[in-house]
Design a protein around this motif. Structure first.
Motif, PDB file in Angstrom:
ATOM      1  N   ALA A 163      -5.292   3.936  18.048  1.00 46.26           N
ATOM      2  CA  ALA A 163      -4.302   3.054  17.428  1.00 46.26           C
ATOM      3  C   ALA A 163      -4.978   2.060  16.494  1.00 46.26           C
ATOM      4  O   ALA A 163      -4.465   1.759  15.404  1.00 46.26           O
ATOM      5  CB  ALA A 163      -3.512   2.311  18.502  1.00 46.26           C
ATOM      6  N   THR A 164      -6.143   1.556  16.904  1.00 48.16           N
ATOM      7  CA  THR A 164      -6.893   0.640  16.038  1.00 48.16           C
ATOM      8  C   THR A 164      -7.277   1.336  14.743  1.00 48.16           C
ATOM      9  O   THR A 164      -7.136   0.774  13.648  1.00 48.16           O
ATOM     10  CB  THR A 164      -8.151   0.133  16.761  1.00 48.16           C
ATOM     11  N   THR A 165      -7.755   2.565  14.848  1.00 45.81           N
ATOM     12  CA  THR A 165      -8.115   3.337  13.657  1.00 45.81           C
ATOM     13  C   THR A 165      -6.913   3.535  12.743  1.00 45.81           C
ATOM     14  O   THR A 165      -6.986   3.303  11.530  1.00 45.81           O
ATOM     15  CB  THR A 165      -8.690   4.704  14.060  1.00 45.81           C
ATOM     16  N   ALA A 166      -5.799   3.983  13.306  1.00 43.34           N
ATOM     17  CA  ALA A 166      -4.619   4.278  12.488  1.00 43.34           C
ATOM     18  C   ALA A 166      -4.057   3.023  11.832  1.00 43.34           C
ATOM     19  O   ALA A 166      -3.714   3.032  10.636  1.00 43.34           O
ATOM     20  CB  ALA A 166      -3.546   4.937  13.354  1.00 43.34           C
ATOM     21  N   LEU A 167      -3.978   1.921  12.580  1.00 41.22           N
ATOM     22  CA  LEU A 167      -3.453   0.683  12.017  1.00 41.22           C
ATOM     23  C   LEU A 167      -4.354   0.150  10.914  1.00 41.22           C
ATOM     24  O   LEU A 167      -3.877  -0.296   9.860  1.00 41.22           O
ATOM     25  CB  LEU A 167      -3.297  -0.370  13.117  1.00 41.22           C
ATOM     26  N   PHE A 168      -5.655   0.204  11.158  1.00 45.56           N
ATOM     27  CA  PHE A 168      -6.581  -0.280  10.131  1.00 45.56           C
ATOM     28  C   PHE A 168      -6.468   0.553   8.863  1.00 45.56           C
ATOM     29  O   PHE A 168      -6.376   0.021   7.758  1.00 45.56           O
ATOM     30  CB  PHE A 168      -8.022  -0.244  10.647  1.00 45.56           C
ATOM     31  N   GLN A 169      -6.504   1.873   9.020  1.00 47.03           N
ATOM     32  CA  GLN A 169      -6.438   2.742   7.847  1.00 47.03           C
ATOM     33  C   GLN A 169      -5.121   2.559   7.102  1.00 47.03           C
ATOM     34  O   GLN A 169      -5.094   2.562   5.864  1.00 47.03           O
ATOM     35  CB  GLN A 169      -6.613   4.195   8.271  1.00 47.03           C
ATOM     36  N   ALA A 170      -4.042   2.384   7.832  1.00 46.83           N
ATOM     37  CA  ALA A 170      -2.747   2.136   7.190  1.00 46.83           C
ATOM     38  C   ALA A 170      -2.787   0.853   6.386  1.00 46.83           C
ATOM     39  O   ALA A 170      -2.217   0.770   5.284  1.00 46.83           O
ATOM     40  CB  ALA A 170      -1.643   2.072   8.247  1.00 46.83           C
ATOM     41  N   SER A 171      -3.468  -0.161   6.904  1.00 46.05           N
ATOM     42  CA  SER A 171      -3.540  -1.434   6.188  1.00 46.05           C
ATOM     43  C   SER A 171      -4.255  -1.285   4.855  1.00 46.05           C
ATOM     44  O   SER A 171      -3.818  -1.834   3.833  1.00 46.05           O
ATOM     45  CB  SER A 171      -4.251  -2.483   7.054  1.00 46.05           C
ATOM     46  N   VAL A 172      -5.338  -0.542   4.845  1.00 52.89           N
ATOM     47  CA  VAL A 172      -6.124  -0.372   3.617  1.00 52.89           C
ATOM     48  C   VAL A 172      -5.325   0.412   2.580  1.00 52.89           C
ATOM     49  O   VAL A 172      -5.241   0.020   1.407  1.00 52.89           O
ATOM     50  CB  VAL A 172      -7.462   0.324   3.913  1.00 52.89           C
ATOM     51  N   PHE A 173      -4.703   1.500   3.008  1.00 51.42           N
ATOM     52  CA  PHE A 173      -4.043   2.363   2.030  1.00 51.42           C
ATOM     53  C   PHE A 173      -2.632   1.899   1.680  1.00 51.42           C
ATOM     54  O   PHE A 173      -2.080   2.335   0.671  1.00 51.42           O
ATOM     55  CB  PHE A 173      -4.088   3.815   2.496  1.00 51.42           C
ATOM     56  N   ALA A 174      -2.049   1.003   2.468  1.00 49.26           N
ATOM     57  CA  ALA A 174      -0.822   0.348   2.032  1.00 49.26           C
ATOM     58  C   ALA A 174      -1.093  -0.443   0.761  1.00 49.26           C
ATOM     59  O   ALA A 174      -0.253  -0.512  -0.143  1.00 49.26           O
ATOM     60  CB  ALA A 174      -0.304  -0.579   3.129  1.00 49.26           C
ATOM     61  N   ALA A 175      -2.279  -1.045   0.682  1.00 51.00           N
ATOM     62  CA  ALA A 175      -2.663  -1.826  -0.494  1.00 51.00           C
ATOM     63  C   ALA A 175      -3.270  -0.957  -1.585  1.00 51.00           C
ATOM     64  O   ALA A 175      -2.848  -0.996  -2.749  1.00 51.00           O
ATOM     65  CB  ALA A 175      -3.652  -2.914  -0.077  1.00 51.00           C
ATOM     66  N   PHE A 176      -4.261  -0.143  -1.216  1.00 55.28           N
ATOM     67  CA  PHE A 176      -5.031   0.620  -2.206  1.00 55.28           C
ATOM     68  C   PHE A 176      -4.146   1.564  -3.028  1.00 55.28           C
ATOM     69  O   PHE A 176      -4.376   1.747  -4.226  1.00 55.28           O
ATOM     70  CB  PHE A 176      -6.119   1.424  -1.496  1.00 55.28           C
ATOM     71  N   SER A 177      -3.148   2.126  -2.404  1.00 51.63           N
ATOM     72  CA  SER A 177      -2.296   3.097  -3.098  1.00 51.63           C
ATOM     73  C   SER A 177      -1.576   2.494  -4.296  1.00 51.63           C
ATOM     74  O   SER A 177      -1.154   3.231  -5.199  1.00 51.63           O
ATOM     75  CB  SER A 177      -1.259   3.676  -2.125  1.00 51.63           C
ATOM     76  N   TYR A 178      -1.442   1.167  -4.321  1.00 49.81           N
ATOM     77  CA  TYR A 178      -0.699   0.511  -5.398  1.00 49.81           C
ATOM     78  C   TYR A 178      -1.581  -0.451  -6.204  1.00 49.81           C
ATOM     79  O   TYR A 178      -1.072  -1.336  -6.880  1.00 49.81           O
ATOM     80  CB  TYR A 178       0.529  -0.195  -4.810  1.00 49.81           C
ATOM     81  N   PHE A 179      -2.890  -0.231  -6.141  1.00 56.96           N
ATOM     82  CA  PHE A 179      -3.796  -1.050  -6.945  1.00 56.96           C
ATOM     83  C   PHE A 179      -3.551  -0.854  -8.443  1.00 56.96           C
ATOM     84  O   PHE A 179      -3.639  -1.791  -9.225  1.00 56.96           O
ATOM     85  CB  PHE A 179      -5.246  -0.722  -6.621  1.00 56.96           C
ATOM     86  N   SER A 180      -3.260   0.376  -8.848  1.00 56.00           N
ATOM     87  CA  SER A 180      -3.088   0.636 -10.279  1.00 56.00           C
ATOM     88  C   SER A 180      -1.936  -0.177 -10.875  1.00 56.00           C
ATOM     89  O   SER A 180      -2.134  -0.906 -11.864  1.00 56.00           O
ATOM     90  CB  SER A 180      -2.892   2.132 -10.527  1.00 56.00           C
ATOM     91  N   PRO A 181      -0.712  -0.122 -10.328  1.00 55.68           N
ATOM     92  CA  PRO A 181       0.349  -0.965 -10.888  1.00 55.68           C
ATOM     93  C   PRO A 181       0.081  -2.457 -10.694  1.00 55.68           C
ATOM     94  O   PRO A 181       0.496  -3.275 -11.520  1.00 55.68           O
ATOM     95  CB  PRO A 181       1.607  -0.512 -10.142  1.00 55.68           C
ATOM     96  N   LEU A 182      -0.592  -2.820  -9.613  1.00 51.81           N
ATOM     97  CA  LEU A 182      -0.942  -4.225  -9.413  1.00 51.81           C
ATOM     98  C   LEU A 182      -1.840  -4.719 -10.544  1.00 51.81           C
ATOM     99  O   LEU A 182      -1.625  -5.804 -11.110  1.00 51.81           O
ATOM    100  CB  LEU A 182      -1.646  -4.409  -8.066  1.00 51.81           C
ATOM    101  N   LEU A 183      -2.848  -3.906 -10.890  1.00 57.20           N
ATOM    102  CA  LEU A 183      -3.812  -4.310 -11.913  1.00 57.20           C
ATOM    103  C   LEU A 183      -3.215  -4.289 -13.313  1.00 57.20           C
ATOM    104  O   LEU A 183      -3.570  -5.107 -14.167  1.00 57.20           O
ATOM    105  CB  LEU A 183      -5.043  -3.404 -11.851  1.00 57.20           C
ATOM    106  N   THR A 184      -2.315  -3.362 -13.577  1.00 58.50           N
ATOM    107  CA  THR A 184      -1.748  -3.266 -14.927  1.00 58.50           C
ATOM    108  C   THR A 184      -0.553  -4.186 -15.122  1.00 58.50           C
ATOM    109  O   THR A 184      -0.425  -4.849 -16.151  1.00 58.50           O
ATOM    110  CB  THR A 184      -1.345  -1.818 -15.242  1.00 58.50           C
ATOM    111  N   ARG A 185       0.331  -4.273 -14.130  1.00 61.55           N
ATOM    112  CA  ARG A 185       1.581  -5.009 -14.311  1.00 61.55           C
ATOM    113  C   ARG A 185       1.511  -6.462 -13.849  1.00 61.55           C
ATOM    114  O   ARG A 185       2.307  -7.284 -14.292  1.00 61.55           O
ATOM    115  CB  ARG A 185       2.721  -4.295 -13.588  1.00 61.55           C
ATOM    116  N   VAL A 186       0.592  -6.755 -12.950  1.00 64.19           N
ATOM    117  CA  VAL A 186       0.452  -8.137 -12.485  1.00 64.19           C
ATOM    118  C   VAL A 186      -0.768  -8.795 -13.136  1.00 64.19           C
ATOM    119  O   VAL A 186      -0.671  -9.889 -13.688  1.00 64.19           O
ATOM    120  CB  VAL A 186       0.344  -8.209 -10.949  1.00 64.19           C
ATOM    121  N   ALA A 187      -1.919  -8.112 -13.062  1.00 63.70           N
ATOM    122  CA  ALA A 187      -3.135  -8.675 -13.656  1.00 63.70           C
ATOM    123  C   ALA A 187      -3.169  -8.511 -15.173  1.00 63.70           C
ATOM    124  O   ALA A 187      -3.913  -9.216 -15.856  1.00 63.70           O
ATOM    125  CB  ALA A 187      -4.366  -8.019 -13.034  1.00 63.70           C
TER     126      ALA A 187
END
Length: 210
Positions: A12-36
């Motif tokens: 559960a620790t593994t799954a929760l941690f990995q979910a946390s990283v990829f919840a963010a990482f998956s949307y880095f591109s629109p974050l960097l282009t549309r927000v930054a």
């Protein structure tokens, strides 16, 4: 192996941690282009920075986990939450956002060795099965995290919202790690003022290292 709650807490620790990283990482591109406001052509370079940070994190974190497994777990989780919050705070500043992306990669991947070592420690008699199940847990996180990140964007909460989803999932991983420590009588402490944090582990919680 699956009759003990220890393995389920570790997975559960593994799954929760990995979910946390990829919840963010998956949307880095629109974050960097549309927000930054970063040019789309520069996004791959920013993600290279994430990869460099991940390489450094794996290298350093693995060495720390060798000496202090739960200290590495909790430290990496805290650092990941902090770096996600930092990215949310500076996301509108291009150079600061790129730097924060690198820090997310570094802090997030510093836990990888400890997550694997923890599962191997519990399932010493079935290491191949343990490895496959931990990989499955990573992939559960890979699926759940982006789904939750996409859901908050779809609700109109903006491209920073997946970062806060990531922080919430990190806190879930901290909770499962603390429950595991409490159940096994493990605590992180300082042995002496000059010494780094060490982990005290009862003999029955350990497996043969050699």
């Amino acid at each position: 192996m699956f009759r003990t709650g220890r393995i389920w807490l570790a997975l559960a620790t593994t799954a929760l941690f990995q979910a946390s990283v990829f919840a963010a990482f998956s949307y880095f591109s629109p974050l960097l282009t549309r927000v930054a406001g970063l040019d789309p052509d520069a996004v791959p370079l920013a993600l290279v920075g994430f990869g460099v940070g991940a390489f450094v994190g794996v290298t350093v974190g693995g060495r720390i986990a060798d000496r202090n497994l739960f200290g590495n777990l909790l430290g990496s989780l805290a650092a990941t939450a902090a770096s996600l919050l930092l990215l949310a705070a500076v996301a509108s500043v291009p150079w600061a956002a790129v730097g924060a992306v690198l820090l997310v990669g570094m802090s997030a991947f510093s836990i990888a060795g400890a997550l694997n070592a923890r599962v191997f420690q519990i399932a010493a008699d079935a290491p191949t099965l343990a490895a496959s199940m931990n990989t499955a847990a990573f992939n559960v996180g890979n699926a759940v995290g982006p789904a939750l990140g996409g859901a908050v964007i779809a609700l109109g909460l903006g491209y920073r919202a997946p970062l806060f989803v990531g922080v919430a999932l990190v806190l879930g991983a901290v909770a499962t790690a603390l429950v595991a420590m409490r159940r096994e009588g493990i605590r992180v402490r300082r042995a002496a003022p000059s010494a780094g944090p060490v982990v005290t582990v009862p003999a029955e919680a350990c497996c043969a290292a050699d």
